[in-house]
Design a protein around this motif. Sequence first.
Motif, PDB file in Angstrom:
ATOM      1  N   GLY A 249      46.812  43.503  47.251  1.00  0.00           N
ATOM      2  CA  GLY A 249      45.551  43.109  46.820  1.00  0.00           C
ATOM      3  C   GLY A 249      44.685  43.720  45.872  1.00  0.00           C
ATOM      4  N   ASP A 250      45.208  44.879  45.315  1.00  0.00           N
ATOM      5  CA  ASP A 250      44.630  45.412  44.310  1.00  0.00           C
ATOM      6  C   ASP A 250      44.178  44.430  43.045  1.00  0.00           C
ATOM      7  OD1 ASP A 250      46.211  47.164  45.839  1.00  0.00           O
ATOM      8  OD2 ASP A 250      45.832  49.037  44.361  1.00  0.00           O
TER       9      ASP A 250
ATOM     10  N   PHE B  48      54.031  32.248  43.281  1.00  0.00           N
ATOM     11  CA  PHE B  48      54.186  33.075  44.626  1.00  0.00           C
ATOM     12  C   PHE B  48      53.897  34.408  44.766  1.00  0.00           C
ATOM     13  CE2 PHE B  48      57.799  29.930  46.885  1.00  0.00           C
ATOM     14  CZ  PHE B  48      56.897  28.998  46.502  1.00  0.00           C
ATOM     15  N   MET B  49      53.888  35.405  43.810  1.00  0.00           N
ATOM     16  CA  MET B  49      53.658  36.622  43.785  1.00  0.00           C
ATOM     17  C   MET B  49      52.129  36.991  44.050  1.00  0.00           C
ATOM     18  SD  MET B  49      53.643  35.226  40.462  1.00  0.00           S
ATOM     19  CE  MET B  49      52.518  35.461  38.876  1.00  0.00           C
ATOM     20  N   ASP B  50      51.381  35.882  43.926  1.00  0.00           N
ATOM     21  CA  ASP B  50      49.948  35.895  44.112  1.00  0.00           C
ATOM     22  C   ASP B  50      49.385  35.515  45.563  1.00  0.00           C
ATOM     23  OD1 ASP B  50      49.545  36.555  41.563  1.00  0.00           O
ATOM     24  OD2 ASP B  50      49.177  34.335  40.945  1.00  0.00           O
ATOM     25  N   ILE B  51      50.451  35.284  46.487  1.00  0.00           N
ATOM     26  CA  ILE B  51      50.413  35.054  47.743  1.00  0.00           C
ATOM     27  C   ILE B  51      50.375  36.184  48.605  1.00  0.00           C
ATOM     28  CG2 ILE B  51      51.013  33.420  49.660  1.00  0.00           C
ATOM     29  CD1 ILE B  51      51.689  31.495  47.456  1.00  0.00           C
ATOM     30  N   ALA B  52      49.527  36.538  49.502  1.00  0.00           N
ATOM     31  CA  ALA B  52      49.582  37.797  50.309  1.00  0.00           C
ATOM     32  C   ALA B  52      50.756  37.886  51.290  1.00  0.00           C
ATOM     33  CB  ALA B  52      48.266  38.032  50.886  1.00  0.00           C
ATOM     34  N   GLU B  53      50.948  36.727  52.103  1.00  0.00           N
ATOM     35  CA  GLU B  53      51.832  36.592  53.229  1.00  0.00           C
ATOM     36  C   GLU B  53      53.105  36.191  52.534  1.00  0.00           C
ATOM     37  OE1 GLU B  53      47.769  35.728  54.577  1.00  0.00           O
ATOM     38  OE2 GLU B  53      48.856  35.193  52.899  1.00  0.00           O
ATOM     39  N   THR B  54      53.943  37.003  51.813  1.00  0.00           N
ATOM     40  CA  THR B  54      55.174  36.355  51.243  1.00  0.00           C
ATOM     41  C   THR B  54      56.082  35.612  52.310  1.00  0.00           C
ATOM     42  OG1 THR B  54      54.997  38.347  49.782  1.00  0.00           O
ATOM     43  CG2 THR B  54      56.999  36.807  49.673  1.00  0.00           C
TER      44      THR B  54
ATOM     45  N   GLU C  79      34.503  33.950  24.349  1.00  0.00           N
ATOM     46  CA  GLU C  79      33.067  34.176  24.100  1.00  0.00           C
ATOM     47  C   GLU C  79      32.400  33.583  25.708  1.00  0.00           C
ATOM     48  OE1 GLU C  79      28.970  33.953  21.528  1.00  0.00           O
ATOM     49  OE2 GLU C  79      31.031  33.083  20.693  1.00  0.00           O
ATOM     50  N   GLY C  80      31.617  34.377  26.416  1.00  0.00           N
ATOM     51  CA  GLY C  80      30.761  33.969  27.553  1.00  0.00           C
ATOM     52  C   GLY C  80      31.703  33.892  28.875  1.00  0.00           C
ATOM     53  N   LEU C  81      33.176  34.303  28.635  1.00  0.00           N
ATOM     54  CA  LEU C  81      33.856  33.877  29.760  1.00  0.00           C
ATOM     55  C   LEU C  81      34.097  35.227  30.630  1.00  0.00           C
ATOM     56  CD1 LEU C  81      36.734  31.689  28.560  1.00  0.00           C
ATOM     57  CD2 LEU C  81      34.661  30.896  29.776  1.00  0.00           C
ATOM     58  N   PRO C  82      33.994  35.206  32.015  1.00  0.00           N
ATOM     59  CA  PRO C  82      34.236  36.360  32.713  1.00  0.00           C
ATOM     60  C   PRO C  82      35.892  36.574  32.780  1.00  0.00           C
ATOM     61  CG  PRO C  82      34.064  34.456  34.020  1.00  0.00           C
ATOM     62  CD  PRO C  82      33.778  34.177  32.783  1.00  0.00           C
ATOM     63  N   ASN C  83      36.171  38.016  32.949  1.00  0.00           N
ATOM     64  CA  ASN C  83      37.203  38.243  33.134  1.00  0.00           C
ATOM     65  C   ASN C  83      38.027  37.594  34.400  1.00  0.00           C
ATOM     66  OD1 ASN C  83      37.790  39.790  30.741  1.00  0.00           O
ATOM     67  ND2 ASN C  83      37.526  41.834  32.006  1.00  0.00           N
ATOM     68  N   PHE C  84      39.228  37.304  34.292  1.00  0.00           N
ATOM     69  CA  PHE C  84      40.085  36.973  35.576  1.00  0.00           C
ATOM     70  C   PHE C  84      40.166  38.150  36.429  1.00  0.00           C
ATOM     71  CE2 PHE C  84      42.793  34.418  32.338  1.00  0.00           C
ATOM     72  CZ  PHE C  84      42.076  33.228  32.424  1.00  0.00           C
ATOM     73  N   LYS C  85      39.886  37.707  37.734  1.00  0.00           N
ATOM     74  CA  LYS C  85      39.819  38.908  38.748  1.00  0.00           C
ATOM     75  C   LYS C  85      41.099  38.443  39.841  1.00  0.00           C
ATOM     76  CE  LYS C  85      35.565  40.631  38.613  1.00  0.00           C
ATOM     77  NZ  LYS C  85      34.257  41.084  39.474  1.00  0.00           N
ATOM     78  N   VAL C  86      42.416  39.127  39.515  1.00  0.00           N
ATOM     79  CA  VAL C  86      43.725  38.662  40.107  1.00  0.00           C
ATOM     80  C   VAL C  86      43.946  39.867  41.220  1.00  0.00           C
ATOM     81  CG1 VAL C  86      45.938  37.813  39.751  1.00  0.00           C
ATOM     82  CG2 VAL C  86      44.203  37.491  38.102  1.00  0.00           C
ATOM     83  N   PRO C  87      44.184  39.181  42.375  1.00  0.00           N
ATOM     84  CA  PRO C  87      44.758  40.058  43.591  1.00  0.00           C
ATOM     85  C   PRO C  87      46.153  40.224  43.245  1.00  0.00           C
ATOM     86  CG  PRO C  87      43.157  38.500  44.354  1.00  0.00           C
ATOM     87  CD  PRO C  87      43.557  38.090  43.062  1.00  0.00           C
ATOM     88  N   ARG C  88      46.694  41.429  43.237  1.00  0.00           N
ATOM     89  CA  ARG C  88      48.197  41.819  42.808  1.00  0.00           C
ATOM     90  C   ARG C  88      48.850  41.979  44.168  1.00  0.00           C
ATOM     91  NH1 ARG C  88      49.415  45.979  38.549  1.00  0.00           N
ATOM     92  NH2 ARG C  88      51.494  44.766  38.722  1.00  0.00           N
ATOM     93  N   PHE C  89      49.928  41.646  44.546  1.00  0.00           N
ATOM     94  CA  PHE C  89      51.058  41.758  45.527  1.00  0.00           C
ATOM     95  C   PHE C  89      52.468  41.973  45.138  1.00  0.00           C
ATOM     96  CE2 PHE C  89      47.586  38.818  46.893  1.00  0.00           C
ATOM     97  CZ  PHE C  89      46.912  39.712  47.981  1.00  0.00           C
TER      98      PHE C  89
ATOM     99  N   MET D 167      44.321  42.324  52.435  1.00  0.00           N
ATOM    100  CA  MET D 167      43.882  40.944  51.959  1.00  0.00           C
ATOM    101  C   MET D 167      44.675  39.562  52.261  1.00  0.00           C
ATOM    102  SD  MET D 167      42.775  39.953  47.910  1.00  0.00           S
ATOM    103  CE  MET D 167      41.634  41.100  47.794  1.00  0.00           C
ATOM    104  N   ASN D 168      43.941  38.510  52.958  1.00  0.00           N
ATOM    105  CA  ASN D 168      44.909  37.491  53.276  1.00  0.00           C
ATOM    106  C   ASN D 168      44.636  36.288  52.252  1.00  0.00           C
ATOM    107  OD1 ASN D 168      42.580  36.324  54.202  1.00  0.00           O
ATOM    108  ND2 ASN D 168      42.583  36.904  56.195  1.00  0.00           N
ATOM    109  N   HIS D 169      45.267  35.233  52.434  1.00  0.00           N
ATOM    110  CA  HIS D 169      45.398  34.029  51.846  1.00  0.00           C
ATOM    111  C   HIS D 169      43.753  33.534  51.538  1.00  0.00           C
ATOM    112  CE1 HIS D 169      45.129  31.191  55.448  1.00  0.00           C
ATOM    113  NE2 HIS D 169      45.655  32.134  55.770  1.00  0.00           N
ATOM    114  N   THR D 170      43.128  33.520  52.592  1.00  0.00           N
ATOM    115  CA  THR D 170      41.523  33.062  52.485  1.00  0.00           C
ATOM    116  C   THR D 170      40.854  33.816  51.519  1.00  0.00           C
ATOM    117  OG1 THR D 170      41.804  32.360  54.687  1.00  0.00           O
ATOM    118  CG2 THR D 170      39.518  32.555  53.894  1.00  0.00           C
TER     119      THR D 170
END
Length: 274
Positions: A181-182, A120-126, A197-207, A1-4
Motif C-alpha cells: 500500500g505504499d 488486479f495489481m491495485d487490489i490489496a487482497e490478491t 494544469e490544475g490537476l492533482p497527482n494521482f495517488k496510487v497504492p502499490r501492492f 491497507m485493505n480494499h476499502t
Amino acid sequence: MNHTEVGRYWDENADAWTKLARAGCDVYRDHLNTPAFFDMLPNVKGLLGLDIGCGEGHNTRLLAEHGARVTAIDISKAFIQHAKQLEEQESLDIGYQVASAVELPYTAAAFDFVTGFMSFMDIAETGALLAESYRVLKPAGFLQFSITHPCFDTPHRRNLRDEKGLTYAIEVGRYFENLQGDIAEWLFGAAPPQAREGLPNFKVPRFTRTISQWLNLLIETGFLLERIVEPRPSDQAVRECPDIQDAQVVAYFLHIRVRKPEKGNAHLAGLSLP
C-alpha cells in the motif's frame, strides 16, 4: 491497507484520471496494452462477462463492442459515475455497479469470463480477488487480466536514457519486497502541461508480488494456466507514439489467461488464501 482504503484513493483519482485518459494521455493503454489484450482475448461474442476494476469504462465498452454482454464493477463510486454517464450518452447495454473485487455481489458460476484490465495489481487482497473470480466463473470459463510486470515494476526502479533521450535499460531492485500500500504519486507522462494544469497527482497504492507468487496463487486457487503474454510495441507503434519506446527495452506489462476446470477442484474446500 485493505480494499476499502484503496477505494478512497481511487475515488480521489477518478476525475483527473478520466479527463486525461479520455484526452488520449494514457498512451501505454491505447498504443500497447489494450490492443495486445484484445489480440490475446478469445472470442467473446454472445458470452456473459464481468469486468473487474473497470474504471471509467473504456475497456469495458470495447468488450461490449466485441459482442460480449458485459457487467462491470469498480470500488470507486466516482469512476462508476463517469462510466454510467458515458453509457447514458452511448448505450452498449453495460451494467455498472459499485462493488469490491474481493466481495463480488454475484452468485457462483454466473459468468462465462472475467477480465481485469490493469486493475488486479491495485487490489490489496490478491488471493481473495482470485478466489472470487474463480467462484463467479462457470466451469470452463476463463479469467484474463493484465498487470504491471512484476520483474520491472519493482519498489526500486529507474529509467536509464542515452544522450538522445532514448531508454536503453531499466534499473530495478528490491524485487522480493512485497509493497502493501505504499503510495506512488504521478500523472500520465504524455499529458501536455495544459492538460495537467490544475490537476492533482494521482495517488496510487502499490501492492507488489513476484511472478512466482502470482502464478502460485492462480494454481492454488484451482485455475489452469492457458496463456501468458509480455506485450512489446512494434517499431511502427513507436513511430506513431514515441512515448512508448521504453516498452521495447523490457516488458512493462504481463497478460495472463487462466481457465476454471470443467469440474471444480474439491481440494479448495476450506483453503485459506491471503
